[in-house]
Write a protein that holds these residues in place. Structure first.
Motif, short mmCIF file in Angstrom:
data_model
loop_
_atom_site.label_atom_id
_atom_site.label_comp_id
_atom_site.label_asym_id
_atom_site.label_seq_id
_atom_site.Cartn_x
_atom_site.Cartn_y
_atom_site.Cartn_z
N PRO A 380 -3.03 2.38 -15.92
CA PRO A 380 -2.48 3.52 -15.18
C PRO A 380 -3.08 3.70 -13.79
CG PRO A 380 -2.74 4.11 -17.49
CD PRO A 380 -3.35 2.74 -17.32
N ALA A 381 -4.35 3.33 -13.61
CA ALA A 381 -4.95 3.43 -12.28
C ALA A 381 -4.23 2.55 -11.27
CB ALA A 381 -6.43 3.05 -12.34
N ASP A 382 -3.74 1.40 -11.72
CA ASP A 382 -2.98 0.49 -10.86
C ASP A 382 -1.50 0.82 -10.86
OD1 ASP A 382 -5.20 -0.96 -10.13
OD2 ASP A 382 -4.89 -2.55 -11.61
N GLY A 383 -1.07 1.65 -11.81
CA GLY A 383 0.34 1.95 -11.96
C GLY A 383 0.69 3.34 -11.47
N ILE A 384 0.92 4.25 -12.40
CA ILE A 384 1.41 5.57 -12.04
C ILE A 384 0.47 6.32 -11.10
CG2 ILE A 384 0.42 6.67 -14.10
CD1 ILE A 384 2.98 8.40 -14.21
N GLU A 385 -0.85 6.17 -11.29
CA GLU A 385 -1.79 6.85 -10.40
C GLU A 385 -1.73 6.29 -8.99
OE1 GLU A 385 -5.66 6.78 -12.20
OE2 GLU A 385 -4.88 7.44 -14.14
N ALA A 386 -1.54 4.98 -8.87
CA ALA A 386 -1.43 4.37 -7.54
C ALA A 386 -0.14 4.79 -6.84
CB ALA A 386 -1.51 2.85 -7.66
N TRP A 387 0.97 4.85 -7.61
CA TRP A 387 2.22 5.34 -7.02
C TRP A 387 2.03 6.76 -6.49
CZ3 TRP A 387 6.01 2.25 -5.80
CH2 TRP A 387 6.35 1.15 -6.59
N ARG A 388 1.42 7.61 -7.30
CA ARG A 388 1.25 9.00 -6.91
C ARG A 388 0.36 9.13 -5.66
NH1 ARG A 388 1.66 13.59 -10.34
NH2 ARG A 388 1.46 12.25 -12.18
N ALA A 389 -0.65 8.28 -5.58
CA ALA A 389 -1.57 8.34 -4.45
C ALA A 389 -0.95 7.80 -3.16
CB ALA A 389 -2.85 7.56 -4.77
N GLU A 390 -0.08 6.80 -3.27
CA GLU A 390 0.42 6.12 -2.08
C GLU A 390 1.75 6.67 -1.56
OE1 GLU A 390 0.15 1.90 -1.95
OE2 GLU A 390 -1.59 1.82 -3.30
N LEU A 391 2.58 7.21 -2.44
CA LEU A 391 3.82 7.82 -1.95
C LEU A 391 3.51 9.17 -1.32
CD1 LEU A 391 6.25 7.02 -4.92
CD2 LEU A 391 6.47 6.18 -2.56
N PRO A 392 4.22 9.56 -0.26
CA PRO A 392 3.98 10.86 0.37
C PRO A 392 4.15 12.00 -0.63
CG PRO A 392 5.39 9.49 1.75
CD PRO A 392 5.27 8.78 0.43
N GLN A 393 3.39 13.08 -0.43
CA GLN A 393 3.45 14.21 -1.35
C GLN A 393 4.84 14.83 -1.42
OE1 GLN A 393 0.35 17.03 -0.51
NE2 GLN A 393 -1.25 15.73 -1.38
N ASP A 394 5.58 14.79 -0.30
CA ASP A 394 6.91 15.40 -0.29
C ASP A 394 8.01 14.42 -0.68
OD1 ASP A 394 6.76 13.79 1.94
OD2 ASP A 394 7.56 15.27 3.35
N PHE A 395 7.64 13.22 -1.13
CA PHE A 395 8.64 12.24 -1.56
C PHE A 395 9.25 12.70 -2.88
CE2 PHE A 395 10.20 8.36 -3.55
CZ PHE A 395 10.87 7.75 -2.49
N ASP A 396 10.55 12.46 -3.05
CA ASP A 396 11.25 12.88 -4.26
C ASP A 396 10.93 11.92 -5.41
OD1 ASP A 396 12.88 13.85 -6.20
OD2 ASP A 396 14.76 13.68 -5.07
N ALA A 397 9.77 12.14 -6.03
CA ALA A 397 9.34 11.30 -7.16
C ALA A 397 8.96 12.19 -8.33
CB ALA A 397 8.17 10.42 -6.77
N THR A 398 9.38 11.79 -9.52
CA THR A 398 9.02 12.47 -10.76
C THR A 398 8.11 11.54 -11.55
OG1 THR A 398 11.12 13.66 -10.82
CG2 THR A 398 9.89 13.48 -12.89
N TYR A 399 6.95 12.04 -11.96
CA TYR A 399 5.96 11.22 -12.66
C TYR A 399 5.84 11.66 -14.11
CZ TYR A 399 4.62 10.20 -7.82
OH TYR A 399 4.63 9.84 -6.50
N ALA A 400 5.76 10.68 -15.02
CA ALA A 400 5.62 10.99 -16.45
C ALA A 400 4.67 9.99 -17.09
CB ALA A 400 6.98 10.95 -17.14
N LEU A 401 3.60 10.49 -17.71
CA LEU A 401 2.61 9.66 -18.40
C LEU A 401 2.63 10.02 -19.88
CD1 LEU A 401 0.32 7.57 -18.03
CD2 LEU A 401 -1.25 9.50 -17.77
N TYR A 402 2.82 9.01 -20.74
CA TYR A 402 2.98 9.23 -22.18
C TYR A 402 1.72 8.76 -22.91
CZ TYR A 402 7.74 9.85 -20.60
OH TYR A 402 8.86 10.30 -19.92
N PRO A 403 1.11 9.62 -23.71
CA PRO A 403 -0.23 9.34 -24.25
C PRO A 403 -0.33 8.14 -25.18
CG PRO A 403 0.69 11.34 -25.23
CD PRO A 403 1.58 10.98 -24.09
N ASP A 404 0.69 7.83 -25.96
CA ASP A 404 0.59 6.76 -26.95
C ASP A 404 1.39 5.51 -26.59
OD1 ASP A 404 -1.11 8.13 -28.75
OD2 ASP A 404 0.59 9.30 -29.48
#
Length: 445
Positions: A380-404
């Protein structure tokens, strides 16, 4: 680059197609090795292994433990056919198509110049369907053909909701390596599950055999690129959707490497279908380049080693990573003769030429970015967390992390083993919550 020895039976994210060559020499050696392992003759196979492999295993009992891990998942070996797959990093590689009691599998064996065994790995596996899981229905599937009438025509499936359209639809883009239209790997078939699950919720889809699976004979050229492997099929699929009156808005759904390449492919799709392309669903991908993920995967593997073996292989991995910065200044001819982390440097340089984040921002299309916390192939550090960190805060992105959820998008009880065993559950199915969230996101556009 010298092969890094690991016997964790890890399902690699980066599987390259293997050319079919004459079955002689190393192929016969590989068959003999596997038959000896099946007979329990671990001592002789250990003695016939190279020094690095012996160091990693410790002794013949270490090899016996590896074989027990493999057969514990797959059952006893009952048949094997071997194919010489050519040279890689100074080793001769053999692909062994094996029939085990519970599954079919491809093992890879590598031999040094003296014919000593240098590595043994599980490249692919398919659990046999016992028919115990009934299909719920609620969808319609139609066979389609990409590039019908052409020499590289490819089979696909259009999955539609019941009722009348037009329906929104997704083009499914595979992860790395040759793969059928269901993206079958071990007991998992994520594209099948997503396609049928989305159809029950009002979203159509198109999936197809990946180009490297359908036409491996066309994938061995030195100038093979990302567009050859991925974009060609995605454009063909988008074209079929755009021509179908039952289809409305179009989205790209990419998994793993398909998610990493999604902005690049969406940019090309936009030229084919215009403003009907409305966004992208990125599953278990990363904004990093492919070699960076490979680098991190190798570091994860090395963490399980110790002593001189670990130090030696760490030096090899760091040296390989340092090559990435030099690719931009090399000619196409030189790149075609070199590799980076076992993959053509020409292909790697082509992939590195497009920045996923910059391309996504330039497109301005909304993204649904999802991953599982139990994904150990793309952390996740290389995946969803990296997307969230690198895309602009106002970019139209929805993030979902599933525990299992794992990298193959199926839920896993307990802690991951970080081996192929995590993908072996007979009832493996894509997380239903993920499917519902994708459908809801598309419906809200």
């Amino acid at each position: 680059m010298r092969r890094i020895v690991t016997f964790l039976l890890i399902f690699s994210l980066w599987l390259a197609p293997l050319p079919a060559l004459a079955e002689e020499g190393p192929a016969a050696e590989a068959e003999d090795v596997l038959l000896r392992l099946a007979a329990g003759d671990f001592a002789s196979v250990y003695e016939d292994s190279d020094a690095a492999m012996q160091s990693a295993l410790g002794d013949a009992d270490g090899l016996a433990a590896v074989w027990a891990q493999l057969t514990g998942m797959l059952g006893a070996l009952t048949d094997v056919q071997t194919t010489d797959a050519g040279e890689q990093g100074g080793y001769r590689v053999v692909a062994a198509q094996c029939v085990f009691a519970n599954a079919d599998a491809t093992l890879t064996l590598a031999f040094d110049a003296q014919g000593r065994l240098g590595s043994l790995g599980l490249a692919d596996m398919r659990v046999r369907d016992d028919g115990s899981t009934a299909d719920e229905g609620g969808y319609i599937e139609e066979a389609v053909t990409l590039r019908a009438g052409e020499s590289d025509a490819t089979n696909g499936l259009l999955t539609l909701p019941e009722g009348e359209g037009p329906f929104p639809a997704v083009v499914m883009v595979h992860g790395s390596g040759p793969s059928d239209m269901d993206e079958t790997a071990y007991a998992c078939a994520p594209f099948r599950d997503i396609a049928r699950g989305l159809a029950r919720l009002g979203v159509a889809s198109i999936r197809y055999d990946k180009y490297t699976y359908a036409h491996p004979e066309n994938c061995m050229s030195a100038d093979f690129t990302v567009d050859d492997e991925y974009t060609r099929d995605a454009l063909g699929a988008a074209k079929l959707l755009a021509e179908d009156a039952r289809i409305g808005d179009i989205y790209l759904l990419g998994h793993s490497q398909g998610a990493m390449l999604a902005p690049r492919i969406m940019r090309a799709m936009q030229t084919e279908v215009g403003d009907r392309l409305r966004g992208g669903v990125l599953l278990a991908g990363s904004p990093l380049h492919m070699w960076e993920i490979q680098y991190h995967q190798n570091l994860d593997i090395l963490a399980a080693l110790d002593g001189e073996t670990r130090a030696e292989n760490e030096a090899l991995v760091e040296a390989e990573a340092a090559k990435a910065a030099t690719l931009a200044g090399r000619s196409a001819e030189k790149l075609q003769k070199q590799t980076l982390f076992g993959i053509s440097a020409y292909y790697q340089a082509d992939e590195m030429a497009v920045d996923a984040v910059q391309t996504a921002v330039a497109l301005g299309l909304p993204l649904f970015i999802a991953q599982g916390e139990k994904d150990w192939q793309v952390r996740p550090a290389d995946g969803i967390e990296a997307w969230r960190a690198e895309l602009p805060q106002d970019f139209d992105a929805t993030y979902a992390l599933y525990p299992d959820m794992t990298h193959m998008l199926c839920d896993l009880e307990g802690e991951p083993t970080e081996t192929a065993a995590d993908y072996m559950a007979v009832d493996a199915r894509v997380d239903q919550t993920l499917i519902e969230d994708i459908a809801a996101w598309i419906s809200a556009r």
